[in-house]
Design a protein around this motif. Structure first.
Motif, PDB file in Angstrom:
ATOM      1  N   GLU A   1       0.833  -1.200   0.000  1.00  0.00           N
ATOM      2  CA  GLU A   1       0.000   0.000   0.000  1.00  0.00           C
ATOM      3  C   GLU A   1       0.865   1.245   0.000  1.00  0.00           C
ATOM      4  N   LEU A   2       0.441   2.240  -0.782  1.00  0.00           N
ATOM      5  CA  LEU A   2       1.145   3.520  -0.821  1.00  0.00           C
ATOM      6  C   LEU A   2       0.947   4.300   0.468  1.00  0.00           C
ATOM      7  N   VAL A   3      -0.260   4.185   1.027  1.00  0.00           N
ATOM      8  CA  VAL A   3      -0.648   4.958   2.211  1.00  0.00           C
ATOM      9  C   VAL A   3      -1.518   4.048   3.088  1.00  0.00           C
ATOM     10  N   SER A   4      -1.271   4.049   4.379  1.00  0.00           N
ATOM     11  CA  SER A   4      -2.087   3.241   5.287  1.00  0.00           C
ATOM     12  C   SER A   4      -3.515   3.787   5.346  1.00  0.00           C
ATOM     13  N   ALA A   5      -4.408   2.969   5.859  1.00  0.00           N
ATOM     14  CA  ALA A   5      -5.806   3.394   5.990  1.00  0.00           C
ATOM     15  C   ALA A   5      -5.914   4.624   6.889  1.00  0.00           C
ATOM     16  N   GLU A   6      -5.165   4.656   7.966  1.00  0.00           N
ATOM     17  CA  GLU A   6      -5.209   5.793   8.886  1.00  0.00           C
ATOM     18  C   GLU A   6      -4.686   7.065   8.218  1.00  0.00           C
ATOM     19  N   ALA A   7      -3.574   6.935   7.505  1.00  0.00           N
ATOM     20  CA  ALA A   7      -3.011   8.094   6.807  1.00  0.00           C
ATOM     21  C   ALA A   7      -3.964   8.576   5.709  1.00  0.00           C
ATOM     22  N   PHE A   8      -4.648   7.642   5.051  1.00  0.00           N
ATOM     23  CA  PHE A   8      -5.614   8.010   4.013  1.00  0.00           C
ATOM     24  C   PHE A   8      -6.747   8.827   4.626  1.00  0.00           C
ATOM     25  N   ASP A   9      -7.243   8.397   5.777  1.00  0.00           N
ATOM     26  CA  ASP A   9      -8.295   9.155   6.468  1.00  0.00           C
ATOM     27  C   ASP A   9      -7.833  10.581   6.766  1.00  0.00           C
ATOM     28  N   ASP A  10      -6.574  10.727   7.177  1.00  0.00           N
ATOM     29  CA  ASP A  10      -6.017  12.061   7.424  1.00  0.00           C
ATOM     30  C   ASP A  10      -6.000  12.888   6.146  1.00  0.00           C
ATOM     31  N   LEU A  11      -5.671  12.249   5.016  1.00  0.00           N
ATOM     32  CA  LEU A  11      -5.648  12.961   3.733  1.00  0.00           C
ATOM     33  C   LEU A  11      -7.055  13.420   3.336  1.00  0.00           C
ATOM     34  N   VAL A  12      -8.043  12.612   3.658  1.00  0.00           N
ATOM     35  CA  VAL A  12      -9.433  13.006   3.371  1.00  0.00           C
ATOM     36  C   VAL A  12      -9.807  14.227   4.209  1.00  0.00           C
ATOM     37  N   ARG A  13      -9.447  14.215   5.489  1.00  0.00           N
ATOM     38  CA  ARG A  13      -9.728  15.391   6.336  1.00  0.00           C
ATOM     39  C   ARG A  13      -9.014  16.633   5.793  1.00  0.00           C
ATOM     40  N   ASP A  14      -7.767  16.454   5.359  1.00  0.00           N
ATOM     41  CA  ASP A  14      -7.027  17.579   4.773  1.00  0.00           C
ATOM     42  C   ASP A  14      -7.718  18.080   3.506  1.00  0.00           C
ATOM     43  N   ALA A  15      -8.206  17.156   2.674  1.00  0.00           N
ATOM     44  CA  ALA A  15      -8.888  17.548   1.432  1.00  0.00           C
ATOM     45  C   ALA A  15     -10.164  18.318   1.733  1.00  0.00           C
ATOM     46  N   ILE A  16     -10.894  17.904   2.757  1.00  0.00           N
ATOM     47  CA  ILE A  16     -12.109  18.635   3.145  1.00  0.00           C
ATOM     48  C   ILE A  16     -11.744  20.075   3.502  1.00  0.00           C
ATOM     49  N   ASP A  17     -10.648  20.233   4.228  1.00  0.00           N
ATOM     50  CA  ASP A  17     -10.192  21.574   4.612  1.00  0.00           C
ATOM     51  C   ASP A  17      -9.733  22.401   3.416  1.00  0.00           C
ATOM     52  N   GLU A  18      -9.317  21.739   2.337  1.00  0.00           N
ATOM     53  CA  GLU A  18      -8.832  22.444   1.146  1.00  0.00           C
ATOM     54  C   GLU A  18      -9.937  22.846   0.172  1.00  0.00           C
ATOM     55  N   LEU A  19     -11.131  22.348   0.369  1.00  0.00           N
ATOM     56  CA  LEU A  19     -12.231  22.726  -0.523  1.00  0.00           C
ATOM     57  C   LEU A  19     -12.475  24.228  -0.408  1.00  0.00           C
ATOM     58  N   PRO A  20     -12.983  24.841  -1.469  1.00  0.00           N
ATOM     59  CA  PRO A  20     -13.255  26.281  -1.416  1.00  0.00           C
ATOM     60  C   PRO A  20     -14.183  26.641  -0.253  1.00  0.00           C
ATOM     61  N   GLU A  21     -13.923  27.782   0.348  1.00  0.00           N
ATOM     62  CA  GLU A  21     -14.688  28.217   1.515  1.00  0.00           C
ATOM     63  C   GLU A  21     -16.186  28.308   1.237  1.00  0.00           C
ATOM     64  N   TRP A  22     -16.557  28.663   0.017  1.00  0.00           N
ATOM     65  CA  TRP A  22     -17.967  28.853  -0.271  1.00  0.00           C
ATOM     66  C   TRP A  22     -18.763  27.548  -0.261  1.00  0.00           C
ATOM     67  N   VAL A  23     -18.109  26.373  -0.313  1.00  0.00           N
ATOM     68  CA  VAL A  23     -18.840  25.107  -0.241  1.00  0.00           C
ATOM     69  C   VAL A  23     -18.893  24.543   1.181  1.00  0.00           C
ATOM     70  N   GLU A  24     -18.173  25.176   2.088  1.00  0.00           N
ATOM     71  CA  GLU A  24     -18.056  24.681   3.458  1.00  0.00           C
ATOM     72  C   GLU A  24     -19.418  24.415   4.100  1.00  0.00           C
ATOM     73  N   HIS A  25     -20.337  25.356   3.985  1.00  0.00           N
ATOM     74  CA  HIS A  25     -21.662  25.217   4.591  1.00  0.00           C
ATOM     75  C   HIS A  25     -22.395  23.987   4.055  1.00  0.00           C
ATOM     76  N   PHE A  26     -22.289  23.731   2.764  1.00  0.00           N
ATOM     77  CA  PHE A  26     -22.987  22.603   2.156  1.00  0.00           C
ATOM     78  C   PHE A  26     -22.343  21.274   2.532  1.00  0.00           C
ATOM     79  N   VAL A  27     -21.026  21.250   2.593  1.00  0.00           N
ATOM     80  CA  VAL A  27     -20.312  20.013   2.911  1.00  0.00           C
ATOM     81  C   VAL A  27     -20.570  19.590   4.362  1.00  0.00           C
ATOM     82  N   GLU A  28     -20.857  20.548   5.236  1.00  0.00           N
ATOM     83  CA  GLU A  28     -21.171  20.214   6.634  1.00  0.00           C
ATOM     84  C   GLU A  28     -22.361  19.273   6.741  1.00  0.00           C
TER      85      GLU A  28
END
Length: 121
Positions: A3-30
């Motif tokens: 595996e390139l990335v462990s399951a735990e590290a992948f989850d962290d990358l998903v959280r980071d990606a959520i934080d990187e989404l444009p601010e204007w979509v934040e309300h909808f993604v919640e």
């Protein structure tokens, strides 16, 4: 295959990606439940196809908000297929962000064609 990335590290990358989404979509993604599974169910993937993520719900263009008592919209990212599209671990964060952005686009009612035009494919 290692595996390139462990399951735990992948989850962290998903959280980071959520934080990187444009601010204007934040309300909808919640209001969207974002999950990670190793792979999609076999009945969702046809021969010769790869499914990296899936949005389930009613696009924001079809109503003004989630109807009371309804299940929340969901986005599922499929870890193993996403990793299979990456050459190395350095490619994974950008791919996760792209897949997440693509599925968020579907939550806004954008078609695959339009997402491709916008570079989220």
């Amino acid at each position: 295959m290692e595996e390139l990335v462990s399951a735990e590290a992948f989850d962290d990358l998903v959280r980071d990606a959520i934080d990187e989404l444009p601010e204007w979509v934040e309300h909808f993604v919640e209001d969207i439940v974002i999950t990670v599974d190793d792979a999609p169910p076999a009945d969702l993937v046809g021969p010769g196809r790869t499914l990296l993520g899936l949005y389930r719900g009613v696009p924001r263009t079809r109503y003004g908000g989630r109807p009371p008592g309804s299940m929340p919209d969901t986005i599922t990212l499929y870890r193993l297929p996403i990793l299979s599209t990456c050459r190395d671990a350095d490619d994974v964060p950008a791919r996760v962000l792209k897949v997440l952005g693509h599925e968020v686009g579907h939550a806004f009612g954008l078609s695959d064609e339009r997402l491709h035009e916008l570079g989220w494919y």
